[in-house]
Design a protein around this motif. Structure first.
Motif, short mmCIF file in Angstrom:
data_model
loop_
_atom_site.label_atom_id
_atom_site.label_comp_id
_atom_site.label_asym_id
_atom_site.label_seq_id
_atom_site.Cartn_x
_atom_site.Cartn_y
_atom_site.Cartn_z
N VAL A 16 0.84 -1.20 0.00
CA VAL A 16 0.00 0.00 0.00
C VAL A 16 0.87 1.25 0.00
CG1 VAL A 16 -1.80 1.26 1.24
CG2 VAL A 16 -1.82 -1.24 1.23
N MET A 17 1.92 1.24 0.83
CA MET A 17 2.85 2.37 0.92
C MET A 17 4.26 1.81 0.72
SD MET A 17 0.70 4.87 1.69
CE MET A 17 1.77 6.20 2.16
N PRO A 18 4.72 1.71 -0.53
CA PRO A 18 6.01 1.08 -0.82
C PRO A 18 7.20 1.75 -0.13
CG PRO A 18 4.73 1.39 -2.84
CD PRO A 18 4.02 2.14 -1.76
N GLU A 19 7.08 3.04 0.21
CA GLU A 19 8.21 3.75 0.79
C GLU A 19 8.60 3.22 2.18
OE1 GLU A 19 4.69 6.76 1.06
OE2 GLU A 19 5.28 5.00 -0.13
N TYR A 20 7.70 2.48 2.82
CA TYR A 20 8.00 1.94 4.14
C TYR A 20 8.53 0.50 4.08
CZ TYR A 20 5.54 6.03 5.90
OH TYR A 20 5.14 7.31 6.17
N GLY A 21 8.41 -0.13 2.96
CA GLY A 21 8.94 -1.48 2.82
C GLY A 21 8.00 -2.57 3.30
N ARG A 22 8.36 -3.80 2.95
CA ARG A 22 7.50 -4.95 3.25
C ARG A 22 7.54 -5.35 4.71
NH1 ARG A 22 4.70 -7.74 -0.18
NH2 ARG A 22 5.79 -6.74 -1.93
N GLN A 25 5.05 -3.37 6.59
CA GLN A 25 3.72 -3.84 6.20
C GLN A 25 3.35 -5.11 6.96
OE1 GLN A 25 1.37 -2.41 3.89
NE2 GLN A 25 0.12 -3.94 4.94
N LYS A 26 4.34 -5.99 7.15
CA LYS A 26 4.10 -7.21 7.92
C LYS A 26 3.80 -6.89 9.38
CE LYS A 26 6.89 -10.38 5.11
NZ LYS A 26 8.10 -11.25 5.08
N MET A 27 4.51 -5.86 9.92
CA MET A 27 4.25 -5.46 11.30
C MET A 27 2.82 -4.95 11.45
SD MET A 27 7.85 -3.49 12.12
CE MET A 27 7.32 -2.92 13.73
N VAL A 28 2.35 -4.25 10.46
CA VAL A 28 0.97 -3.74 10.50
C VAL A 28 -0.02 -4.90 10.51
CG1 VAL A 28 -0.75 -2.36 9.27
CG2 VAL A 28 1.62 -1.58 9.36
N GLU A 29 0.25 -5.90 9.69
CA GLU A 29 -0.63 -7.06 9.65
C GLU A 29 -0.66 -7.79 11.00
OE1 GLU A 29 0.94 -9.22 6.37
OE2 GLU A 29 0.33 -7.72 4.88
N VAL A 30 0.52 -7.83 11.67
CA VAL A 30 0.57 -8.44 13.00
C VAL A 30 -0.26 -7.63 13.99
CG1 VAL A 30 2.08 -8.95 14.97
CG2 VAL A 30 2.79 -9.57 12.65
N ALA A 31 -0.14 -6.30 13.91
CA ALA A 31 -0.88 -5.43 14.81
C ALA A 31 -2.39 -5.64 14.66
CB ALA A 31 -0.52 -3.97 14.55
N VAL A 32 -2.85 -5.77 13.43
CA VAL A 32 -4.27 -5.98 13.19
C VAL A 32 -4.76 -7.28 13.83
CG1 VAL A 32 -5.99 -6.40 11.37
CG2 VAL A 32 -4.27 -4.61 11.06
N HIS A 71 -0.99 7.21 7.21
CA HIS A 71 -0.35 6.13 6.45
C HIS A 71 -0.59 4.78 7.10
CE1 HIS A 71 2.76 8.97 4.33
NE2 HIS A 71 1.52 9.16 3.93
N LEU A 72 -0.50 4.74 8.43
CA LEU A 72 -0.74 3.49 9.14
C LEU A 72 -2.17 3.01 8.91
CD1 LEU A 72 0.12 1.28 11.09
CD2 LEU A 72 -0.49 2.81 12.99
N PHE A 73 -3.10 3.92 8.93
CA PHE A 73 -4.51 3.58 8.70
C PHE A 73 -4.69 2.95 7.32
CE2 PHE A 73 -8.77 5.01 7.20
CZ PHE A 73 -9.55 4.30 8.11
N LEU A 74 -4.03 3.53 6.31
CA LEU A 74 -4.14 3.01 4.95
C LEU A 74 -3.46 1.65 4.81
CD1 LEU A 74 -3.47 6.29 2.94
CD2 LEU A 74 -5.67 5.17 3.29
#
Length: 202
Positions: A16-22, A25-32, A71-74
């Motif tokens: 979703v936001m390539p500038e932060y890296g994969r 993105q995985k950390m966000v998925e864990v948080a969810v 950005h985190l929300f997205l």
């Protein structure tokens, strides 16, 4: 190509936001996926710190913390259930594309760039004007401007007949120049583009 044991970016979900890296993105998925809101909030704050380290240029912008939470929300696909410290309801506007702009000229003569919008309007005005000295003067000015425009755009054919033909065509035949009586102004050398000089072969 799908080779067992190898992990290609082309086989992964699009970021979703390539500038932060994969990894983030995985950390966000864990948080969810965490079971309690407190755990999700602690994880979210940790992710925000990592995002800030990944993209330190954001600190130069006013309200950069709002941007990080947006950005985190997205990145969570709006699935992260926490008490958001900032209003993220407008976050999606950050990724929306602007609507294409309409071309300012909609008429069928828009392709006549060498004459321009002003002369296009003059052609319409000439079609409505009654015969007389006022129209004759406007015809004289218009014809001379048309010839200067043709010269400036380097159309090659800037003869009097070309101007007379165009003027008659774009006024629906209302304006007919008698070339045996009409005299064009002289075009100075500065108004006629010079031909490119050819390099001599050595």
């Amino acid at each position: 190509m799908n080779i067992k044991g190898l992990d290609y970016n082309t086989q992964r979900d699009q970021l979703v936001m390539p500038e932060y890296g994969r990894e983030i993105q995985k950390m966000v998925e864990v948080a969810v996926s965490l079971p309690t809101k407190d755990e999700r909030m602690r994880c979210a704050k940790t992710i925000i710190r990592q995002m800030e380290n990944k993209n330190p240029m954001l600190r130069e912008n006013a309200g950069y913390e709002q941007t990080l939470w947006d950005h985190l929300f997205l990145m969570s696909h709006k699935q992260l259930d926490i008490d958001w410290p900032y209003d993220v309801s407008n976050a999606e506007k950050m990724t929306s594309k602007p609507q294409p702009m309409q071309h300012p000229v909609k008429d069928e003569k828009a392709h006549l760039r060498h004459y321009g919008r002003l002369l296009t309007k003059v052609f319409e005005q000439l079609k409505q004007m009654p015969e007389g000295s006022e129209r004759d003067e406007l015809v004289r000015q218009t014809a001379n401007q048309m010839k200067r425009d043709l010269a400036a755009w380097g159309h090659g054919s800037i003869d009097d007949e070309k101007v007379a033909d165009d003027l008659a065509r774009f006024t629906d035949g209302k304006i007919q120049i008698d070339l045996s009586k009409f005299h064009f102004e002289r075009i100075s050398g500065a108004q006629v583009p010079n031909e490119p000089k050819r390099k001599r072969k050595k």
